[in-house]
Design a protein around this motif. Structure first.
Motif, short mmCIF file in Angstrom:
data_model
loop_
_atom_site.label_atom_id
_atom_site.label_comp_id
_atom_site.label_asym_id
_atom_site.label_seq_id
_atom_site.Cartn_x
_atom_site.Cartn_y
_atom_site.Cartn_z
N LEU A 31 0.09 -14.84 -11.28
CA LEU A 31 -1.03 -13.97 -10.93
C LEU A 31 -0.54 -12.58 -10.55
N GLY A 32 0.50 -12.53 -9.73
CA GLY A 32 1.02 -11.24 -9.31
C GLY A 32 1.55 -10.42 -10.46
N ALA A 35 -1.34 -9.07 -12.56
CA ALA A 35 -1.94 -7.92 -11.88
C ALA A 35 -1.08 -6.68 -12.07
N LEU A 36 0.24 -6.85 -11.96
CA LEU A 36 1.16 -5.75 -12.19
C LEU A 36 1.03 -5.21 -13.60
N GLY A 38 -1.60 -5.37 -15.63
CA GLY A 38 -2.85 -4.65 -15.81
C GLY A 38 -2.82 -3.26 -15.19
N ALA A 39 -2.26 -3.17 -13.99
CA ALA A 39 -2.20 -1.89 -13.29
C ALA A 39 -1.30 -0.90 -14.02
N PHE A 66 -8.28 -3.91 -9.11
CA PHE A 66 -7.65 -4.98 -9.89
C PHE A 66 -6.23 -5.23 -9.41
N GLY A 67 -5.40 -4.20 -9.45
CA GLY A 67 -4.00 -4.38 -9.08
C GLY A 67 -3.80 -4.74 -7.63
N LEU A 70 -5.19 -8.54 -6.21
CA LEU A 70 -4.49 -9.69 -6.80
C LEU A 70 -3.04 -9.73 -6.36
N GLN A 71 -2.40 -8.57 -6.26
CA GLN A 71 -1.01 -8.57 -5.81
C GLN A 71 -0.91 -8.82 -4.31
N ALA A 94 1.36 -3.99 -4.12
CA ALA A 94 -0.07 -4.01 -3.82
C ALA A 94 -0.51 -2.72 -3.13
N TRP A 97 -0.26 0.43 -5.36
CA TRP A 97 -1.38 0.62 -6.29
C TRP A 97 -2.62 1.11 -5.55
#
Length: 232
Positions: A31-32, A35-36, A38-39, A66-67, A70-71, A94, A97
């Motif tokens: 998941l992390g 998220a990374l 996507g960001a 988003f980023g 989730l992070q 996290a 971002w």
């Protein structure tokens, strides 16, 4: 019986009665890293001019909504899963971002700031610490964190120098980071679902033991870990 002997016996009795309870949690690493990915995708799109400057607010919201959450979630569950290196890296990412997203949302498109640059340079340097720590157990996640560190260092350097070539370099490293993060997420997700390595994560040391070693071997020294020992 002397007071010292009584204290030692009491401590021994307490140790004999102590029980350490471990609560299984699902790994938050996939998941992390997603998220990374996507960001870094939307930020690289802005840096490489895939998106018009008018899209800056949308990019900022994507980073913050988003980023960041989730992070942050990955960081919290990373600490609960006793992986301090991964959790620290996710936590730094996290808030980085979130900070970047808020600043881009509040300031006009294309604005640079030496103060923001200094913060991004620090974030990049900070990411080297969990990357180094992770490299002793899982090489692929460590490589992702090292690449993220380079990406933030370049972004910070651009904020300080306003050199367009540095902005492009940061965007290109961001695309490389996307590929690495996507691969790491896929490899770790498959590993967790199948219970064995499917795609190479390059585990070694305790990272390898955690997947292949017996439970008793993994619990050696647990009494001296944070949350169990008396002081951090």
């Amino acid at each position: 019986m002397s007071g010292e002997s009584a204290a030692q016996q009491s401590a021994g009795d307490n140790a004999a009665m102590a029980r350490i309870v471990l609560r299984p949690v699902a790994s938050p690493m996939a998941l992390g890293f997603l998220a990374l990915g996507g960001a870094t995708t939307v930020l690289s799109g802005l840096q490489l001019e895939w998106f018009a400057p008018a899209e800056t607010d949308a990019v900022a919201l994507a980073l913050a909504l988003f980023g960041f959450p989730l992070q942050l979630l990955a960081s919290i569950f990373g600490f609960l899963a006793r992986d301090a290196a991964a959790a620290t890296g996710m936590g730094v990412l996290a808030v980085s971002w979130l900070t970047t997203g808020i600043i881009k949302f509040l300031y006009p498109p294309g604005t640079t700031s030496a103060a923001v640059g200094a913060l991004l340079l620090f974030a990049g340097a900070a990411l080297v610490i969990p990357a180094l720590a992770a490299s002793f157990g899982k090489v692929v996640p460590a490589l992702v964190l090292f690449t993220a560190a380079v990406r933030f260092l370049l972004s910070g350097f651009y904020q300080v120098t306003t050199d367009p070539s540095v902005r492009w370099a940061s965007g290109i490293v961001g695309v490389v980071l996307l590929a690495l993060a996507w691969y790491a997420a896929l490899a770790l997700a498959l590993e967790d679902v199948r219970g064995r390595t499917v795609l190479p994560v390059l585990r070694r040391g305790m990272g390898s033991t955690s997947m292949r070693g017996p439970t008793a071997q993994q619990l050696v020294g647990i009494g001296n870990e944070a949350g169990v020992r008396e002081q951090l």
